[in-house]
Design an enzyme around this catalytic site. Sequence first.
Site, PDB file in Angstrom:
ATOM      1  N   GLU A  78     -17.098 -37.571  23.288  1.00 55.82           N
ATOM      2  CA  GLU A  78     -18.334 -37.221  22.592  1.00 55.82           C
ATOM      3  C   GLU A  78     -18.990 -38.504  22.083  1.00 55.82           C
ATOM      4  O   GLU A  78     -18.310 -39.487  21.800  1.00 55.82           O
ATOM      5  CB  GLU A  78     -17.998 -36.282  21.425  1.00 55.82           C
ATOM      6  CG  GLU A  78     -19.174 -35.663  20.759  1.00 55.82           C
ATOM      7  CD  GLU A  78     -19.944 -34.707  21.657  1.00 55.82           C
ATOM      8  OE1 GLU A  78     -21.173 -34.659  21.509  1.00 55.82           O
ATOM      9  OE2 GLU A  78     -19.338 -34.016  22.492  1.00 55.82           O
ATOM     10  N   ARG A 116     -23.528 -25.515  14.883  1.00 56.26           N
ATOM     11  CA  ARG A 116     -24.593 -24.590  15.250  1.00 56.26           C
ATOM     12  C   ARG A 116     -24.453 -23.282  14.479  1.00 56.26           C
ATOM     13  O   ARG A 116     -24.124 -22.244  15.044  1.00 56.26           O
ATOM     14  CB  ARG A 116     -24.573 -24.307  16.758  1.00 56.26           C
ATOM     15  CG  ARG A 116     -24.999 -25.428  17.651  1.00 56.26           C
ATOM     16  CD  ARG A 116     -26.436 -25.897  17.431  1.00 56.26           C
ATOM     17  NE  ARG A 116     -27.438 -24.885  17.559  1.00 56.26           N
ATOM     18  CZ  ARG A 116     -28.131 -24.620  18.657  1.00 56.26           C
ATOM     19  NH1 ARG A 116     -27.935 -25.334  19.746  1.00 56.26           N
ATOM     20  NH2 ARG A 116     -29.046 -23.672  18.674  1.00 56.26           N
TER      21      ARG A 116
END
Length: 124
Positions: A78, A116
């Site tokens: 990431e 999220r």
Amino acid sequence: MSVRGIRGAITVDRNEEQTILQATRELLDGIIADNAIVPDDICSVFVTVTGDLDETFPAAAIRQMPGWELVPLMCALEVPVKGSLERCIRLMVLFNTDKKQSEVRHVYLGEAIRLRPDLAAGPR
């Protein structure tokens, strides 16, 4: 039929092989259950981990699942953004489906819900 993407993420408490493999399996099992998919529907799975998870390849957990032996998998790191969520595994599952984009269920578990909350807030 269209290709759709399902996003998901999970965090782990420790950088240990079994912890990473179990979390990856838990996340993918949630994605499978929430979207009623089977391996033959899968185009590919892209897996990322934060740089603090280096004890194993998370894709190894997926490769051991019955029927998933031929699914294309790719692992990557990431982007290391300062202050970002630590010890996080993310999946992007691309699959063939007749579902509309609004019908796809994304799965966020553990601390990864913070990534999220808008997608994680729905009923599971």
